[in-house]
Motif scaffolding. Sequence first.
Motif, PDB file in Angstrom:
ATOM      1  N   ARG A 161     -37.930  57.853 -66.159  1.00 17.65           N
ATOM      2  CA  ARG A 161     -36.882  58.417 -66.375  1.00 17.65           C
ATOM      3  C   ARG A 161     -35.281  57.979 -65.648  1.00 17.65           C
ATOM      4  N   LYS A 162     -34.726  58.910 -66.146  1.00 12.53           N
ATOM      5  CA  LYS A 162     -32.982  57.621 -65.243  1.00 12.53           C
ATOM      6  C   LYS A 162     -32.273  59.011 -65.125  1.00 12.53           C
ATOM      7  N   ALA A 163     -31.075  58.567 -64.032  1.00 12.09           N
ATOM      8  CA  ALA A 163     -30.222  59.765 -64.160  1.00 12.09           C
ATOM      9  C   ALA A 163     -28.992  59.100 -63.635  1.00 12.09           C
ATOM     10  N   GLN A 164     -27.857  59.534 -64.025  1.00 11.81           N
ATOM     11  CA  GLN A 164     -26.045  58.921 -64.178  1.00 11.81           C
ATOM     12  C   GLN A 164     -24.862  59.567 -63.371  1.00 11.81           C
ATOM     13  N   LYS A 165     -24.580  58.727 -62.552  1.00 11.91           N
ATOM     14  CA  LYS A 165     -23.566  59.726 -61.376  1.00 11.91           C
ATOM     15  C   LYS A 165     -22.179  58.970 -62.764  1.00 11.91           C
ATOM     16  N   ALA A 166     -20.967  58.904 -62.487  1.00 16.76           N
ATOM     17  CA  ALA A 166     -19.484  58.442 -63.242  1.00 16.76           C
ATOM     18  C   ALA A 166     -18.760  58.872 -62.436  1.00 16.76           C
ATOM     19  N   ILE A 167     -17.950  57.793 -61.885  1.00 12.30           N
ATOM     20  CA  ILE A 167     -17.356  58.009 -60.498  1.00 12.30           C
ATOM     21  C   ILE A 167     -15.744  57.719 -61.629  1.00 12.30           C
ATOM     22  N   THR A 168     -14.489  58.031 -61.359  1.00 12.59           N
ATOM     23  CA  THR A 168     -12.848  57.694 -61.957  1.00 12.59           C
ATOM     24  C   THR A 168     -12.240  57.485 -60.884  1.00 12.59           C
ATOM     25  N   THR A 169     -11.631  56.322 -61.459  1.00 10.54           N
ATOM     26  CA  THR A 169     -10.848  55.827 -60.135  1.00 10.54           C
ATOM     27  C   THR A 169      -9.173  56.235 -60.683  1.00 10.54           C
ATOM     28  N   ILE A 170      -7.908  56.535 -59.761  1.00 12.43           N
ATOM     29  CA  ILE A 170      -7.294  57.048 -60.728  1.00 12.43           C
ATOM     30  C   ILE A 170      -5.917  56.563 -59.616  1.00 12.43           C
ATOM     31  N   LEU A 171      -4.332  55.744 -60.152  1.00  8.40           N
ATOM     32  CA  LEU A 171      -3.684  55.141 -59.441  1.00  8.40           C
ATOM     33  C   LEU A 171      -3.313  56.747 -58.874  1.00  8.40           C
ATOM     34  N   PRO A 172      -2.545  56.398 -57.907  1.00  9.56           N
ATOM     35  CA  PRO A 172      -1.676  57.742 -57.734  1.00  9.56           C
ATOM     36  C   PRO A 172      -0.786  57.745 -57.668  1.00  9.56           C
ATOM     37  N   ILE A 173      -0.028  59.088 -57.745  1.00  6.11           N
ATOM     38  CA  ILE A 173       1.683  59.430 -58.349  1.00  6.11           C
ATOM     39  C   ILE A 173       1.868  60.007 -56.586  1.00  6.11           C
ATOM     40  N   TYR A 174       3.739  59.286 -56.943  1.00  7.25           N
ATOM     41  CA  TYR A 174       4.813  59.126 -55.967  1.00  7.25           C
ATOM     42  C   TYR A 174       5.576  59.922 -55.326  1.00  7.25           C
ATOM     43  N   ILE A 175       5.986  61.061 -54.747  1.00  5.09           N
ATOM     44  CA  ILE A 175       6.540  62.195 -54.485  1.00  5.09           C
ATOM     45  C   ILE A 175       7.824  62.041 -53.337  1.00  5.09           C
TER      46      ILE A 175
ATOM     47  N   THR B 286     -16.292  54.463 -63.546  1.00 10.85           N
ATOM     48  CA  THR B 286     -17.814  53.581 -63.842  1.00 10.85           C
ATOM     49  C   THR B 286     -18.970  54.056 -63.679  1.00 10.85           C
ATOM     50  N   SER B 287     -19.300  53.955 -63.993  1.00 11.79           N
ATOM     51  CA  SER B 287     -21.042  55.026 -64.212  1.00 11.79           C
ATOM     52  C   SER B 287     -22.329  53.972 -63.945  1.00 11.79           C
ATOM     53  N   PHE B 288     -22.680  55.052 -63.465  1.00 11.72           N
ATOM     54  CA  PHE B 288     -23.893  54.160 -62.424  1.00 11.72           C
ATOM     55  C   PHE B 288     -25.347  54.047 -63.164  1.00 11.72           C
ATOM     56  N   THR B 289     -26.475  54.108 -63.025  1.00 10.62           N
ATOM     57  CA  THR B 289     -27.852  54.272 -64.168  1.00 10.62           C
ATOM     58  C   THR B 289     -28.940  54.366 -62.931  1.00 10.62           C
ATOM     59  N   VAL B 290     -29.242  55.128 -63.252  1.00 11.78           N
ATOM     60  CA  VAL B 290     -31.426  54.330 -61.937  1.00 11.78           C
ATOM     61  C   VAL B 290     -31.541  54.673 -62.629  1.00 11.78           C
ATOM     62  N   ASN B 291     -32.612  53.565 -63.020  1.00  8.34           N
ATOM     63  CA  ASN B 291     -33.460  54.217 -64.445  1.00  8.34           C
ATOM     64  C   ASN B 291     -34.561  53.751 -63.265  1.00  8.34           C
ATOM     65  N   ILE B 292     -36.112  55.330 -63.404  1.00  6.46           N
ATOM     66  CA  ILE B 292     -37.040  55.050 -62.509  1.00  6.46           C
ATOM     67  C   ILE B 292     -38.181  55.262 -63.127  1.00  6.46           C
ATOM     68  N   THR B 293     -39.372  54.399 -62.833  1.00  4.57           N
ATOM     69  CA  THR B 293     -41.037  54.404 -63.297  1.00  4.57           C
ATOM     70  C   THR B 293     -41.885  55.782 -62.446  1.00  4.57           C
ATOM     71  N   ALA B 294     -42.084  56.892 -63.001  1.00  2.00           N
ATOM     72  CA  ALA B 294     -43.110  57.450 -62.070  1.00  2.00           C
ATOM     73  C   ALA B 294     -43.664  58.121 -63.015  1.00  2.00           C
ATOM     74  N   ASN B 295     -45.380  58.308 -62.158  1.00  2.00           N
ATOM     75  CA  ASN B 295     -46.738  58.829 -63.448  1.00  2.00           C
ATOM     76  C   ASN B 295     -46.747  58.388 -64.114  1.00  2.00           C
ATOM     77  N   GLY B 296     -46.102  56.595 -64.753  1.00  2.00           N
ATOM     78  CA  GLY B 296     -46.395  56.178 -66.070  1.00  2.00           C
ATOM     79  C   GLY B 296     -45.294  56.986 -66.788  1.00  2.00           C
ATOM     80  N   ILE B 297     -43.684  57.509 -66.631  1.00  2.00           N
ATOM     81  CA  ILE B 297     -43.404  58.370 -67.392  1.00  2.00           C
ATOM     82  C   ILE B 297     -41.759  57.627 -67.209  1.00  2.00           C
TER      83      ILE B 297
END
Length: 453
Positions: free
Chosen positions: A321-335, A308-319
Amino acid sequence: MALNNQNINGDLSVQKDLNIGGSTTQQGDGLIKGNLEVKGWLIANKVRGDFVNKGLFQSEDELKAALPNPYNGWWALVCHTTNQNPMVYNAYSGQWKWTGQFFTGINFDSNYYNEKIAEIEENIDKIEDDIENILNDLQSPDEIIGYTYLGLATPDMMPETGVLAHNVFYIAIEDGEYLYFGIKEHITEVSIIYAYAGRWKIAGLGIPFGIKEHMTTVNYNIEELQREVFKVTVTLDSSQNTVVEWLGHSITNTLTWSVKYKGEPLIPSSVSLTKQKDGGNVETIVPEYTPNTSSESISAPITDLGVTSFTVNITANGINRKAQKAITTILPIYIGFGKHIADNGSINPDGTTQQGGLNLEELILQGLLERHLRTNLDNVKELTNNNDSYRLIIALPDGLTLVSIKSNGFDIDMADSVSDKRILSGNDYYYSLYRSSAPIIVGTIEELVIAIR
């Protein structure tokens, strides 16, 4: 030859060259009739003569604060906005005065910078496409899915300590032998160096090393624009790690965005937040709004298995900008240890027939198997078995394969895998379940090394 210190009270005339090995201090005035070459910094509190242009300032107050006691003949420029030509200030009688004139020698048309930004963003898109193609071109792409990127690699660098047991990779960007990675082959093209079965492997991508210059140039241009022109930076942080365990239900997550201008907090004019699941459709989770703070936290739960990739879109001083954060979810391993239904009917060491096997769900519910993230299998150092009829069991999510499992350096013989499943929130998640070829005697198996791909 050593010389004693000598004091000369009168004049000193030197007809040829004079070399001074240490520092020199001159108390009075000086006159240089020829050229003066300074190979270090020229540090001077006051300069008169031709050095009269004192630079560009954003306000009259900023100019006066920087140069409070100007000399006649000095001049400077003051520009409040990028759409206005700078005002010309002259120094007269120790004061800065606006001449009433505007300096027309520099065009501050912001369209020029907007065009440059568009050009750089186009280059960034190209690089992102190149990276995506790099991953798609791997002969065995399943070996790299879910891996964490650790950065660019060169022949003289060492990989991070302790990462070889994790799903990580580097991108080699220089010609040479990467001996610190244990790779003796001479790498001659852009390649992925990735951790696999306890060692580093390489995958050539057919891309010449010239891409490094392209990436370096684009990165430099971006940094220069941010530092010298706009100075607006945007960050997006998450309360969750980049890789988290998926157990079939929504995961609480908080995103925090922040904006700074020249390193100081800045309140943007607009903010919006979107998310994208596994490169699919973009979904708006926070519509555009006008904040009253330079930083804010927003609830953004993770609701699916995958990236899941999150993106924040921001306007500041007329410019924009954006920043992103990706989070990966995975199934666990059982032992753990137990009897699986696949072993019903097999013969135990005492000659009895094995019965009463459980499926994966039952083994987990009875606490016979423990769950682990595949990113921290190196923490599984030992396992204890309490029943002579139990086998060692490792259950891997579909798509992963057990390469080997060792104890004290010796292989543990494992039977072929069988398919089983876990039911999480009403959804079936399939696993490949591996069992030791024979029951394990009561006791602890130590110094475990588990390799998967």
